[in-house]
Design a protein around this motif. Sequence first.
Motif, mmCIF file in Angstrom:
data_model
loop_
_atom_site.group_PDB
_atom_site.id
_atom_site.type_symbol
_atom_site.label_atom_id
_atom_site.label_comp_id
_atom_site.label_asym_id
_atom_site.label_seq_id
_atom_site.Cartn_x
_atom_site.Cartn_y
_atom_site.Cartn_z
ATOM 1 N N PHE A 138 0.841 -1.203 0.000
ATOM 2 C CA PHE A 138 0.000 0.000 0.000
ATOM 3 C C PHE A 138 0.878 1.256 0.000
ATOM 4 N N SER A 139 1.654 1.392 -1.044
ATOM 5 C CA SER A 139 2.627 2.482 -1.165
ATOM 6 C C SER A 139 2.031 3.672 -1.915
ATOM 7 N N GLU A 140 2.787 4.766 -1.966
ATOM 8 C CA GLU A 140 2.379 5.912 -2.778
ATOM 9 C C GLU A 140 2.254 5.495 -4.238
ATOM 10 N N HIS A 141 3.174 4.629 -4.673
ATOM 11 C CA HIS A 141 3.139 4.105 -6.047
ATOM 12 C C HIS A 141 1.821 3.384 -6.306
ATOM 13 N N ALA A 142 1.414 2.557 -5.355
ATOM 14 C CA ALA A 142 0.164 1.810 -5.516
ATOM 15 C C ALA A 142 -1.036 2.738 -5.561
ATOM 16 N N LYS A 143 -1.026 3.772 -4.719
ATOM 17 C CA LYS A 143 -2.148 4.715 -4.709
ATOM 18 C C LYS A 143 -2.300 5.396 -6.069
ATOM 19 N N ARG A 144 -1.181 5.773 -6.664
ATOM 20 C CA ARG A 144 -1.230 6.410 -7.984
ATOM 21 C C ARG A 144 -1.722 5.429 -9.050
ATOM 22 N N GLU A 145 -1.193 4.210 -9.017
ATOM 23 C CA GLU A 145 -1.529 3.236 -10.055
ATOM 24 C C GLU A 145 -2.981 2.784 -9.960
ATOM 25 N N VAL A 146 -3.439 2.461 -8.759
ATOM 26 C CA VAL A 146 -4.818 2.004 -8.598
ATOM 27 C C VAL A 146 -5.787 3.148 -8.878
ATOM 28 N N ALA A 147 -5.414 4.378 -8.539
ATOM 29 C CA ALA A 147 -6.262 5.525 -8.870
ATOM 30 C C ALA A 147 -6.444 5.650 -10.371
ATOM 31 N N ALA A 148 -5.378 5.446 -11.126
ATOM 32 C CA ALA A 148 -5.480 5.511 -12.588
ATOM 33 C C ALA A 148 -6.394 4.411 -13.122
ATOM 34 N N ILE A 149 -6.332 3.222 -12.517
ATOM 35 C CA ILE A 149 -7.217 2.122 -12.909
ATOM 36 C C ILE A 149 -8.672 2.492 -12.648
ATOM 37 N N LEU A 150 -8.927 3.090 -11.497
ATOM 38 C CA LEU A 150 -10.304 3.461 -11.148
ATOM 39 C C LEU A 150 -10.823 4.606 -12.015
ATOM 40 N N ARG A 151 -9.946 5.495 -12.443
ATOM 41 C CA ARG A 151 -10.378 6.599 -13.297
ATOM 42 C C ARG A 151 -10.677 6.156 -14.721
ATOM 43 N N SER A 152 -10.096 5.033 -15.131
ATOM 44 C CA SER A 152 -10.244 4.562 -16.507
ATOM 45 C C SER A 152 -11.539 3.771 -16.669
ATOM 46 N N ASP A 153 -12.018 3.704 -17.905
ATOM 47 C CA ASP A 153 -13.231 2.923 -18.176
ATOM 48 C C ASP A 153 -12.942 1.430 -18.169
ATOM 49 N N LEU A 154 -11.734 1.064 -18.575
ATOM 50 C CA LEU A 154 -11.350 -0.349 -18.618
ATOM 51 C C LEU A 154 -9.832 -0.425 -18.541
ATOM 52 N N VAL A 172 -11.097 -3.473 -6.364
ATOM 53 C CA VAL A 172 -11.450 -2.894 -7.658
ATOM 54 C C VAL A 172 -12.590 -3.699 -8.275
ATOM 55 N N ASP A 173 -13.583 -3.010 -8.806
ATOM 56 C CA ASP A 173 -14.734 -3.647 -9.450
ATOM 57 C C ASP A 173 -14.261 -4.475 -10.646
ATOM 58 N N PRO A 174 -14.617 -5.762 -10.725
ATOM 59 C CA PRO A 174 -14.210 -6.594 -11.877
ATOM 60 C C PRO A 174 -14.645 -6.020 -13.222
ATOM 61 N N ALA A 175 -15.714 -5.213 -13.247
ATOM 62 C CA ALA A 175 -16.185 -4.630 -14.501
ATOM 63 C C ALA A 175 -15.174 -3.666 -15.103
ATOM 64 N N LEU A 176 -14.189 -3.241 -14.308
ATOM 65 C CA LEU A 176 -13.172 -2.300 -14.792
ATOM 66 C C LEU A 176 -11.927 -3.005 -15.309
ATOM 67 N N LEU A 177 -11.896 -4.345 -15.251
ATOM 68 C CA LEU A 177 -10.686 -5.104 -15.570
ATOM 69 C C LEU A 177 -10.951 -6.124 -16.671
ATOM 70 N N LEU A 178 -9.944 -6.347 -17.517
ATOM 71 C CA LEU A 178 -10.032 -7.374 -18.558
ATOM 72 C C LEU A 178 -8.736 -8.166 -18.611
#
Length: 418
Positions: A138-154, A172-178
């Motif tokens: 749960f690093s600063e790096h992770a916060k940035r990366e997961v935030a980008a995933i959540l902001r994206s449509d997929l 993270v909602d599975p609907a956001l991941l492929l």
Amino acid sequence: MNVLVIGYVWPEPASSAAGYRMLALLDAFRLQNWLVTFASPAEKSIHRADLPARGIREVNIALNCSSFDDFICELQPDLVMFDRFMMEEQFGWRVEKHCPQAIRLLDTEDLSCLRHARHQICKQSGQVQLDVPAELLFSEHAKREVAAILRSDLTLMISRAEIDLLRNTFKVDPALLLDCPFMQPSVSAEQQALLPSFDHRRHFIVIGNFRHAPNWDAVLWLKQAIWPLIRTRLPEAELHIYGAYPPPKATQLHNPKQGFLIKGWAEDVDQVMRLARVNLAPLRFGAGLKGKLVDALACGTPSVTTSIGAEGMAGEHAWPQPVTDDPEQFANRAVALYTESQQWLACQQQGFALHNQRFDFDPHASTLIERLQHLSRELDSHRLANFTGAMLRHHSMRSTQYMAQWIEAKNRKPQDKK
């Protein structure tokens, strides 16, 4: 569909797995006759792919510059794919501002926060460790990366193991991941029959871009702990080490008397892989899937790797070739695979089966295109279901926008400010 891909670097398919994965994604788009533009703020490298030959337009873009706004307003893409989360951070707010109805697609290549956390563990202990404690993950790096995933449509994830981590640990909602692993042509029975046999192959091989930290660490671990054990058992064996951009500290390890040969750039990865008898991938940290192992499967070259290397490679099944995290066992299994033809042949055949089942281009490309087409039809409802992403775009993207505009203003020449 009009597609814009914003690349962290220009794709180099002969230098890195990330490079040929990017080309596979671009080819999947082009096979639909979609218009594709590849733009990057990076300098063009000598080993980059010839994108115009694939019908793909190339554009140089600048960081923290409003010239991108003019460019995207004119292009008006239907789909924008960000190559790694840093590009989403840099350009995502501009895309949303000027093309709000464009699908925002993120390609991670690997979950880099996981790779960085495992790197820290390796520095501290020198050991291979799959599980990462929360204080490192749960690093600063992770916060940035997961935030980008959540902001994206997929988001395209190359490893199912990382999808599980995002779903179960980061919620993270599975609907956001492929799930979108490496995509390669299948190896037919006729092609398999044409490959060199056990008796016509010699030596061990290691391959990997030297700029990628896990690869350089693997070479050092081989040099210090594993290769001396193998040479004791096989005094005439050679280890051929290939990789783009070898630094002086790597070439200084070249030692013909020890059979430790730094070969550097490989013009044709498949050619050198087909001639080797055994592929070694002693990775002590990393994430994603390992392109070197996929290449070896396709070339009929059995591998010995670690639990890090094997993670996610076979999907829900076990990796069918030798795996160990202990240097002495690694050497023993490498020697056994090198000398026992029946074991070697069994690993080779299991490797062909895994490659064709797990990494075949056609089904993965079809799934990707179908998902994007569905997303295009249901984009508004899809975004309504992602309230967390909407909040992040509202808050964090504003700060990114203002920082970029401040940098742009700071960088203007004095005459430009008048």
